[in-house]
Write a protein that holds these residues in place. Structure first.
Motif, PDB file in Angstrom:
ATOM      1  N   THR A  20      13.532  -3.109  -1.019  1.00 39.98           N
ATOM      2  CA  THR A  20      13.124  -3.989   0.075  1.00 39.98           C
ATOM      3  C   THR A  20      14.349  -4.695   0.648  1.00 39.98           C
ATOM      4  N   ALA A  21      14.173  -5.264   1.838  1.00 36.87           N
ATOM      5  CA  ALA A  21      15.190  -6.103   2.463  1.00 36.87           C
ATOM      6  C   ALA A  21      14.476  -7.206   3.234  1.00 36.87           C
ATOM      7  N   ARG A  22      15.208  -8.211   3.630  1.00 38.98           N
ATOM      8  CA  ARG A  22      14.635  -9.334   4.377  1.00 38.98           C
ATOM      9  C   ARG A  22      14.540  -8.952   5.853  1.00 38.98           C
ATOM     10  N   HIS A  23      13.326  -8.805   6.381  1.00 39.93           N
ATOM     11  CA  HIS A  23      13.155  -8.234   7.711  1.00 39.93           C
ATOM     12  C   HIS A  23      13.847  -9.019   8.821  1.00 39.93           C
ATOM     13  N   ASP A  24      13.637 -10.322   8.872  1.00 35.81           N
ATOM     14  CA  ASP A  24      14.242 -11.079   9.972  1.00 35.81           C
ATOM     15  C   ASP A  24      15.759 -11.172   9.820  1.00 35.81           C
ATOM     16  N   ALA A  25      16.256 -11.172   8.581  1.00 36.91           N
ATOM     17  CA  ALA A  25      17.708 -11.199   8.386  1.00 36.91           C
ATOM     18  C   ALA A  25      18.361  -9.940   8.934  1.00 36.91           C
ATOM     19  N   VAL A  26      17.648  -8.815   8.869  1.00 39.01           N
ATOM     20  CA  VAL A  26      18.173  -7.573   9.440  1.00 39.01           C
ATOM     21  C   VAL A  26      18.349  -7.729  10.951  1.00 39.01           C
ATOM     22  N   ALA A  27      17.332  -8.293  11.611  1.00 37.94           N
ATOM     23  CA  ALA A  27      17.428  -8.528  13.055  1.00 37.94           C
ATOM     24  C   ALA A  27      18.568  -9.493  13.370  1.00 37.94           C
ATOM     25  N   TRP A  28      18.664 -10.580  12.619  1.00 39.19           N
ATOM     26  CA  TRP A  28      19.724 -11.560  12.875  1.00 39.19           C
ATOM     27  C   TRP A  28      21.110 -10.959  12.659  1.00 39.19           C
ATOM     28  N   ASN A  41       6.340  -7.084   8.988  1.00 39.10           N
ATOM     29  CA  ASN A  41       6.163  -5.843   8.239  1.00 39.10           C
ATOM     30  C   ASN A  41       6.298  -6.129   6.751  1.00 39.10           C
ATOM     31  N   THR A  42       6.217  -5.086   5.940  1.00 44.18           N
ATOM     32  CA  THR A  42       6.246  -5.275   4.483  1.00 44.18           C
ATOM     33  C   THR A  42       7.603  -4.937   3.868  1.00 44.18           C
ATOM     34  N   THR A  43       8.622  -4.778   4.677  1.00 43.33           N
ATOM     35  CA  THR A  43      10.046  -4.821   4.284  1.00 43.33           C
ATOM     36  C   THR A  43      10.497  -3.675   3.379  1.00 43.33           C
ATOM     37  N   ILE A  44       9.782  -2.563   3.334  1.00 39.92           N
ATOM     38  CA  ILE A  44      10.111  -1.501   2.381  1.00 39.92           C
ATOM     39  C   ILE A  44      11.177  -0.562   2.957  1.00 39.92           C
ATOM     40  N   VAL A  45      12.139  -0.228   2.123  1.00 37.66           N
ATOM     41  CA  VAL A  45      13.231   0.685   2.476  1.00 37.66           C
ATOM     42  C   VAL A  45      13.162   1.876   1.524  1.00 37.66           C
ATOM     43  N   ARG A  46      13.182   3.098   2.070  1.00 32.51           N
ATOM     44  CA  ARG A  46      13.101   4.279   1.199  1.00 32.51           C
ATOM     45  C   ARG A  46      13.589   5.521   1.960  1.00 32.51           C
ATOM     46  N   ALA A  47      13.878   6.566   1.189  1.00 32.56           N
ATOM     47  CA  ALA A  47      14.267   7.858   1.760  1.00 32.56           C
ATOM     48  C   ALA A  47      13.607   8.950   0.934  1.00 32.56           C
ATOM     49  N   ASN A  48      12.288   8.886   0.815  1.00 34.31           N
ATOM     50  CA  ASN A  48      11.566   9.845  -0.034  1.00 34.31           C
ATOM     51  C   ASN A  48      10.669  10.753   0.798  1.00 34.31           C
ATOM     52  N   TYR A  49      11.268  11.349   1.837  1.00 32.84           N
ATOM     53  CA  TYR A  49      10.529  12.247   2.713  1.00 32.84           C
ATOM     54  C   TYR A  49      10.705  13.696   2.274  1.00 32.84           C
ATOM     55  N   ASN A  50       9.787  14.546   2.725  1.00 25.31           N
ATOM     56  CA  ASN A  50       9.709  15.908   2.233  1.00 25.31           C
ATOM     57  C   ASN A  50      10.182  16.947   3.252  1.00 25.31           C
ATOM     58  N   LEU A  51       9.806  16.790   4.524  1.00 25.09           N
ATOM     59  CA  LEU A  51      10.044  17.837   5.507  1.00 25.09           C
ATOM     60  C   LEU A  51      11.458  17.804   6.076  1.00 25.09           C
TER      61      LEU A  51
END
Length: 417
Positions: free
Chosen positions: A179-187, A75-85
């Motif tokens: 962003t964060a490191r995707h595989d490091a999150v899993a590990w 994936n492209t590793t993006i982290v955000r909380a910019n939702y509307n609903l």
């Protein structure tokens, strides 16, 4: 084994020969209290929070390949909380708070980088929507700043501001995103779950779900039958296939989403930047590669590979937004199988079969949802009631039409979300 600066220094000076395996490789037991099908980010986070928050350790995570080998690793590793609903907003706000404390909680470097997410807008209508979205975010307790054209130019001067078709009017800046490191999150989640007694079973494909008198009793696998009181299904793009093993038909379509990375470049993009007139987003990794993606391939598929027309479409958007990167060479591309729901919002709910729980429909939002999803799914499995931030992620909204969360306003078509 815990990490510390002193330990890293010692291992670096002694040939890195003192590191131990980060998790066990146990054989499956005949029976568990809880089985989690899927060893990706969501499944591993669920197991971790079951143990940490609820004290449930007689748990197995079953993964048909290796841990972190699915969408969490592509994936492209993006982290955000910019939702509307309402519903989405509360959930992703909760998830971002977990992201911010993740490294301390796991004692593992997930390379969380809150570099900020900038959503561009290119018309008066888009500016109005960005303002409403910013107000929703701030009312939720998250950060949001509406920037005018000059403020955006000062932040990202390398963009094409005067494109004849898509001039940049301004942007919505979410500073706590990144962003964060995707595989490091899993590990990190795998290591944390294992330390608390969870069995992580790799190379163990689930081939059937056992249901007797409306109640789940266990699963069939390539390593034999395993009994369980509760089973959680969290397998992303394979959700429909696994649910079918229990006789269920989910409102999920599986589509391929491609992503790309260039050769390593000197630091040039400090933030995550999204193009408002096309589904395009880009950031720069710690190794210097530009990581970017765009739209779905627009046809249902279980193949984790993409097509050339969509590659061209994404490159066109990249050149429209920032022609400065035109000479960068693309090193590789990959495809993840997205579990697309009809309204673009996820499902965390009971299945209707006693003891069988569902977690799916993450569409484009799977990576940034990992900690919140795991926390909420663990709560549902352990307590048999929804966790507050995920209370609206109900399955029956597609049957009744009540509670639909069409975040993008594109209707009930999976491929448009």
């Amino acid at each position: 084994m815990r990490f510390s600066g002193l330990r890293i220094l010692k291992e670096g000076l002694t040939g890195n020969k003192g590191w131990a395996p980060h998790w066990r490789n146990p054989a499956p037991k005949k029976e568990y209290d809880i089985i989690i099908i899927g060893g990706g980010g969501h499944g591993l986070a669920t197991a971790y929070y079951l143990a940490k928050e609820h004290g449930l350790t007689n748990v197995a995570v079953l993964e048909k390949g290796y841990l972190g080998g699915g969408n969490i690793g592509r994936n492209t590793t993006i982290v955000r909380a910019n939702y509307n609903l309402p519903g989405n907003s509360e959930f992703y706000s909760h998830s971002l708070k977990l992201w911010e404390g993740m490294e301390q909680d796991l004692n593992f470097n997930t390379m969380m980088s809150q570099r900020g997410v900038l959503n561009l807008f290119h018309s008066d209508g888009q500016r109005d929507y960005a303002a409403r979205r910013a107000n929703s975010m701030r009312n939720q307790g998250d950060d949001a700043e509406l920037l005018n054209r000059d403020q955006v130019r000062a932040m990202v001067p390398y963009l094409d501001f005067d494109n004849g078709r898509f001039p940049i009017y301004g942007g919505l800046f979410h500073e706590r995103g990144g962003t964060a490191r995707h595989d490091a999150v899993a590990w990190g989640y795998a290591r944390g779950a294992d330390q608390r007694g969870v069995d992580l079973i790799q190379n163990c494909e689930v081939t059937g779900i056992d249901v007797e008198n409306g109640k789940v009793t266990g699963v069939q696998t390539t390593r034999g039958a395993i009994r369980a009181k509760k089973v959680g299904v969290v397998v992303a793009g394979r959700s429909s296939q696994v649910a079918a093993m229990a006789g269920m038909r989910l409102p999920i379509e599986s589509h391929v989403l491609q992503a790309f990375v260039t050769e390593g470049l000197k630091p040039c993009i400090d933030h995550v930047v999204t193009f408002g007139m096309g589904h395009f987003y880009i950031s720069q990794s710690d190794k210097g590669g530009l990581v970017f993606g765009g739209d779905l391939d627009m046809y249902a598929s279980y193949a984790a590979r993409g097509n050339l027309p969509m590659k061209e479409h994404v490159m066109e958007a990249a050149m429209t937004l920032m022609p400065v990167i035109g000479k960068a060479r693309v090193l590789r591309s990959w495809g993840g199988i997205m579990d697309m729901s009809p309204d673009g919002s996820p499902l965390i709910d009971k299945s209707g079969i006693e003891g069988l729980y569902l977690n799916c429909g993450w569409c484009y939002g799977g990576f940034k949802a990992v900690p919140g999803s795991g926390f909420s799914f663990a709560h549902l499995i352990a307590q048999d009631r929804p966790h507050g931030p995920a209370a609206r992620f109900r399955l029956d909204r597609f049957e009744t039409g009540q509670g639909i969360m069409d975040e993008e306003g594109t209707g009930s078509q999976h491929n448009l979300h």
